[in-house]
Design a protein around this motif. Structure first.
Motif, PDB file in Angstrom:
ATOM      1  N   UNK B  73       0.843  -1.192   0.000  1.00  0.00           N
ATOM      2  CA  UNK B  73       0.000   0.000   0.000  1.00  0.00           C
ATOM      3  C   UNK B  73       0.883   1.248   0.000  1.00  0.00           C
ATOM      4  N   UNK B 143       1.159  -2.953   5.926  1.00  0.00           N
ATOM      5  CA  UNK B 143       1.269  -1.833   6.866  1.00  0.00           C
ATOM      6  C   UNK B 143       2.612  -1.125   6.776  1.00  0.00           C
ATOM      7  N   UNK B 144       3.684  -1.898   6.628  1.00  0.00           N
ATOM      8  CA  UNK B 144       4.993  -1.225   6.612  1.00  0.00           C
ATOM      9  C   UNK B 144       5.177  -0.447   5.306  1.00  0.00           C
ATOM     10  N   UNK B 146       2.735   0.905   3.655  1.00  0.00           N
ATOM     11  CA  UNK B 146       1.889   2.082   3.862  1.00  0.00           C
ATOM     12  C   UNK B 146       2.630   3.138   4.683  1.00  0.00           C
ATOM     13  N   UNK B 147       3.318   2.663   5.723  1.00  0.00           N
ATOM     14  CA  UNK B 147       4.061   3.597   6.576  1.00  0.00           C
ATOM     15  C   UNK B 147       5.195   4.262   5.797  1.00  0.00           C
ATOM     16  N   UNK B 148       5.907   3.484   4.988  1.00  0.00           N
ATOM     17  CA  UNK B 148       6.985   4.083   4.188  1.00  0.00           C
ATOM     18  C   UNK B 148       6.427   5.119   3.212  1.00  0.00           C
TER      19      UNK B 148
END
Lengths: 441, 393, 297
Positions: B73, B143-144, B146-148
């Motif tokens: 994502x 999730x990771x 998306x965070x990046x």
């Protein structure tokens, strides 16, 4: 749905009031959309016959924010357009041809705006363009306009860099196709500095949106204060993102710095949100003066009094000043039609149509280059008063600042007393002093 | 313009492996179609260029999702990386390059150099980001990434290095090549279409080669069963890392093209909602097929355009895609390409449908249902083109 | 600037504001975490649920009954029903798939779009706000800084929800079923637990919490269709830092992020909005199960 209701004991704040009126207006908006759809088809047919003075309608394309946090601006512009279209078509049209306007949504995004404008020019073959609400969008759109070689009359977006010829400053994107009939940030903020000159305030702060417009407002304000010799210190600045839903931390931070006065260029729903949250944080008790540089844009159409009385606000057009036949009859007829005073965004869009009418009739054609020639240096007058387009294609309209006052007769906030500051090229250039910021005029 | 035409165009490479003269004929058909688009009305040229760019974006994304089962994502980060790379080169190095190579040719040199820098930037980002991200799987990988992506978004917005111009983004002006009477505006609709078409076709071919290389076969093996692959001595996370980098690079190329097309590199490119466009296009088109993301991008852009012709509906196009996305995942995981193949089976039986009208693979057809995966590089056409997800949807 | 010169800038109001922001984040994150802990579903549409809670509350309070608390309960329950319906009609079909996690994420993302557009269709794209309920709508001045008393109510309610949830999960029969099913679904099913119904129930509860968060926050923020998309990312950060499935983790994570949002503007420096995302990346890499334990802890 939130409605104004006596039983709710004034429970709902201004946002609701603004919303209520927008809800009420919704059918108008939808009707316009349908007209636009119909117009789209008509244009496609006209396009086949080659266009040009053949008796088909003159088609203009407009791009405004019709959704999201600033949709009220687009709705106001649509009213101005609707009003101008019926006025023009009821009085013989443009050289005998009816005028049609296709209104598209920029979603306050440069990317979307460019795509919509491209589609208006290349799919719908419009004869001219106008609109734009956001500085950031205008900045991205202006270079595209010169590639599309189609005149664009900006009616609201205020960044001075779109009327500053490319090369004058590293951000300048002005070119021969881009015009603006409303006042620029450079003109508007000049009035803010003049207002500041009169106030008993030395420590100044700002809370503005986190994009070019927010920063430019603050840069120009500081430059003008310097140039005009206003005794001011600039002690705090906050730039929350657009469409922030909770301004409390930013408000709290400004209050902690405890300035005497604040200049805020927040606008659209962001402004309404901010005012509500500032009130409950005790902002208007603690801070002596708040100057709203975009406030009157959505203030007039809302039922309540979004801007607190006694604070200062600017407008790009005032429905009462100048006290001319043109302005008075526009105001009365508009009020009759919509039940509210015309906002500057309605007036700017309204005037854009009249500018096109005058240019097309004078040129005797809708050729883009002929229209550009007509607009260049054109002298014009409308509800806003008399003005001329300068070398940089910026209208020489005044900077208008006043005190927010509720008017019982019109059931609306107005600016009273109101000051009009002439803001022509020389005035601005002097006031900017040593700053390297362009006047945009 | 119908989906069928596009099917012909996108199937050029699918057919390239087919035996016999069909390959040439289809390749030629596709090439002719691509050339013909250049003579369409300007807005249609623009829309088709937009489609090509989004298609490449989704294809790059699906290299990771469809071929290794990792759902990102955050691929908007690489989309933005490519866009900002070229935008900043154009803004800051344009004059310098003009001094070196002369003003006439400099816009072209700057454009090419900007593209290379954009791509290099993306790879430089993808190496560490990928190395860290592939340690996680499934939801945690989503999730990771998306965070990046959002980390990149925050940094672009706040602009600590003074490079990205915050929320407003960097304006992209491509300029005009001027060589002794011969002048060419790079940003001109048709010229830019030609540049995009050549680049996208080359990139798609490159991805296709990767997918059908031994490397691609390993990827598929990992997706089917990471444990079994590891037992066979495959370094699973190393392979995922490499796929991540290739996938990001492809998306970076799309980002470079996006900057020129949109005339602005804006922070929104790395927002998760942009990353989601690749997810939507891929899922709707069919993640199990090589051409799924391309067909999905076509559907995404042209349905959106069709909806925009009806101003009353325009504001609600997301509703349509939301519902479509849900329906595809719930009921027909093969997506549009799977649907087209199924339709062809119904219409033409199981024979050698060598016409270009089938959307997906073009050449041979082993039945539209994504059932038992014949995971085998020796088979031709669709078998190669498909990512063969063995789910029981 | 040294630390000592910065400390006096932090007013009590900043702390209260931070905790109230954390409280609303907790209400959305705890539901997200609960649903993930039991069902293994990462619900992308949870931000949409939060937004829907705020809208329904606003609609009820202005059209049906002029009582904020009744409206808030109606809002929360309405969202619970919507959530349960989504679980029952869509997400349930995906539990048995091989790559069910990602399919669920994509389907719930589909619902993000659907909810966003539906809200826009029904309520328009403008923003709404209301005053806090009259009883609590007054200013409190402490140590020279001012805040609205309603913020304290929100903080109190968040703590109350945390305690109630903890008691519910650890002390009740239904809670023991939830814990059992979250650790071993097959085993629970074999022992006679009606797993599908339990799943719908948990999804309902998680959705109610999101709706409640939206309802209680309505007086503290403007409600617009963009709200869901903004808040879901914050909620993701919170549940990752606290640990997906952990309720106490959601509480601590939410308060951390809330304080950061409140104090951030005081120490504005380039890159400050990037810090939560950086924290998210680091936690995922070093301790993907979060800084705190699993469900019920």
């Amino acid at each position: 749905m939130v409605t104004e209701d006596g039983d709710t004991e004034n429970k709902y704040k201004r946002a609701d009031a603004a919303e209520t009126s927008s809800e009420r207006r919704a059918p108008v908006g939808r009707r316009r959309f349908l007209q636009a759809a119909g117009a789209g088809t008509a244009v496609a047919l006209a396009g086949c016959s080659g266009g040009g003075g053949d008796g088909g309608p003159v088609t203009l394309g407009a791009a405004y924010i019709l959704s999201g946090f600033a949709s009220l601006y687009g709705e106001e512009a649509e009213r101005g357009i609707e009003f101008a279209v019926s006025e023009i078509n009821d009085n013989g049209g443009i050289d005998g041809r009816d005028v049609e306007v296709l209104v598209r949504d920029t979603e306050a995004s440069g990317d979307t705006a460019i795509q919509q404008i491209r589609s208006l020019v290349q799919e719908d073959n419009v004869d001219g363009l106008f609109g734009l609400d956001s500085s950031g969008v205008a900045q991205a759109v202006a270079p595209q306009i010169s590639q599309l070689q189609m005149p664009f009359m900006i009616t609201h977006a205020a960044t001075p860099f779109v009327t500053s010829p490319q090369g004058e400053h590293e951000d300048s994107v002005g070119n021969e196709y881009v015009f603006r009939d409303s006042n620029s940030l450079a003109q508007d903020v000049y009035g803010a500095a003049r207002t500041a000159q009169e106030l008993d305030a030395t420590e100044w702060a700002t809370i503005g949106p986190d994009y070019a417009f927010g920063y430019e407002t603050w840069d120009y304000f500081q430059a003008y204060c310097d140039g005009l010799g206003v005794e001011a210190e600039f002690t705090a600045e906050q730039f929350p993102a657009l469409a922030t839903s909770d301004y409390t931390p930013f408000i709290s931070s400004i209050l902690d710095a405890d300035p005497d006065a604040v200049l805020t260029p927040l606008w659209g729903a962001d402004l309404t949100t901010f005012i509500g949250q500032a009130e409950s944080a005790g902002w208007f008790d603690q801070i002596d003066h708040t100057l709203f540089s975009v406030g009157m844009g959505t203030d007039l159409p809302s039922d309540g009094s979004p801007l607190p009385e006694g604070e200062y606000a600017s407008t790009r057009y005032d429905p009462f000043v100048p006290d001319t036949e043109a302005n008075n009859s526009f105001r009365e007829a508009y009020y009759e039609e919509y039940g509210s005073l015309p906002t500057y965004n309605a007036e700017g869009a309204y005037r854009a149509l009249h500018l096109y009418k005058e240019a097309i009739e004078s040129a005797g054609s809708t050729e883009p280059d002929a229209l550009v020639d007509e607009f260049t240096g054109m002298e014009h007058s409308g509800p806003v008063g008399e003005y001329q387009f300068t070398e940089t294609n910026q209208a020489t309209v005044s900077s208008i600042w006043g005190t927010v006052t509720y008017d019982e007769e019109w059931e609306s906030n107005v600016l009273d007393p109101v000051n009009r500051y002439e803001a022509g090229p020389d005035v601005l250039s002097d006031a900017l002093g040593d700053s390297d910021l362009p006047t945009g005029i | 313009m119908s989906a069928t035409d596009t099917g012909g165009r996108v199937s050029r490479f699918g057919s390239a492996v087919a035996e016999g003269w069909t390959r040439e004929r289809l390749g030629l058909l596709g090439a002719v179609a691509l050339v013909l688009v250049a003579f369409a009305p300007p807005f249609q040229v623009y829309l088709f260029t937009d489609f090509l760019v989004v298609a490449l974006f989704a294809l790059g994304f699906n290299l990771l999702y469809g071929y290794t089962g990792l759902l990102s994502f955050g691929h908007g980060l690489f989309y933005a990386g490519g866009a900002y790379g070229i935008a900043i080169v154009l803004r800051d190095l344009g004059p310098v390059i003009a001094d070196v190579v002369g003003a006439g040719i400099s816009p072209l040199v700057t454009f090419v150099l900007g593209g290379v820098v954009g791509l290099a930037l993306v790879v430089a980002l993808a190496v560490p980001v990928g190395w860290l991200s592939v340690r996680l799987e499934e939801i945690y990988f989503a999730l990771i990434t998306l965070a990046f992506g959002m980390l990149g978004y925050s940094l672009i917005i706040q602009d600590p290095a003074g490079l990205t111009n915050g929320t407003d983004g960097v304006i992209v002006l491509l300029g005009t090549v001027d060589l002794g009477g011969f002048s060419l505006r790079i940003g001109g609709r048709r010229i830019y279409y030609a540049i995009s078409a050549v680049t996208v076709v080359a990139a798609v071919y490159g991805v296709w080669r990767v997918v059908n290389s031994p490397f691609g076969t390993v990827c598929k093996a990992i997706r089917e069963s990471p444990d079994r692959a590891a037992a066979l001595g495959i370094d699973v996370s190393h392979h995922r890392w490499m796929t991540f980098i290739v996938s990001a690079a492809v998306v970076g190329i799309a980002g470079v093209l996006r900057a020129g097309l949109a005339s602005v590199a804006s922070p929104g490119l790395t927002h998760w909602s942009t990353s989601a466009i690749a997810v939507i296009a891929t899922v709707i088109g069919g993640a199990t097929y090589f051409y799924g993301p391309i067909v999905g991008a076509f559907i995404f852009l042209y349905i959106r355009w069709a909806i925009s012709r009806f101003p009353a509906l325009e504001a609600y196009w997301e509703l349509f895609f939301g519902a479509l996305l849900i329906a595809v995942v719930l009921f027909f995981k093969q997506g549009a390409v799977g649907g087209l193949l199924l339709l062809r089976d119904r219409l033409f039986g199981d024979g050698d449908a060598d016409d270009a009208g089938s959307g997906g693979g073009g050449a041979r057809d082993d039945g539209g249902q994504a059932t038992a995966a014949t995971d085998d590089g020796a088979e031709s056409g669709d078998d190669n083109a498909r990512a063969d997800r063995g789910d029981n949807s | 600037m040294s630390l000592t010169s910065l400390v006096p800038l932090i007013g009590i109001a900043d702390v209260v504001i931070g905790l109230s922001l954390g409280s609303r984040l907790f209400l959305i994150a705890v539901g997200l975490s609960l649903i993930f802990g039991v069902l293994g579903v990462l619900n992308f549409a949870h931000g949409g649920f939060y937004m829907l809670g705020a809208y329904v509350t606003l609609a009820v309070v202005s059209n049906v009954v002029d009582n904020f608390w009744v409206a808030a309960v109606v809002g929360a329950l309405a969202v619970g029903v919507v959530g349960a319906a989504i679980e029952f009609s869509a997400i349930r079909r995906l539990y048995d798939r091989v790559d069910s996690d990602l399919d669920q994420l994509i389907v719930t993302f589909g619902f993000v779009l659907v909810i966003h557009e539906t809200v826009r269709f029904v309520w328009g794209s403008g923003s709404y706000s209301i005053d806090p309920p009259d009883v609590f709508n007054f200013s409190v001045t402490l140590g020279g800084s001012t805040f609205n008393a309603y913020r304290l109510v929100v903080i109190g309610l968040a703590v109350g929800v945390l305690v109630a949830l903890w008691l519910f999960i650890t002390r009740t029969y239904f809670g023991s079923l939830v814990r059992g099913t979250s650790s071993d679904r097959e085993m629970a099913a074999m022992l006679g637990v009606d797993v599908p119904r339990l799943y719908t129930g948990v999804f309902f509860l998680g959705s109610v919490l999101a709706g409640l968060g939206g309802a209680l926050s309505a007086p503290l923020q403007s409600t617009s269709p963009a709200l869901g998309d903004q808040v879901i990312i914050d909620a993701f950060i919170v549940v990752v830092i606290g640990g997906l499935g952990s309720m106490s983790g959601a509480f601590v994570g939410a308060m951390l992020i809330g304080m950061m949002q409140s104090l951030g503007p005081q120490f504005i420096s380039a890159g400050s909005i990037a810090i939560p995302f950086l924290a998210m990346v680091i936690v995922l890499l070093i301790r993907p199960e979060g800084l705190f334990g699993g469900i019920g802890e």
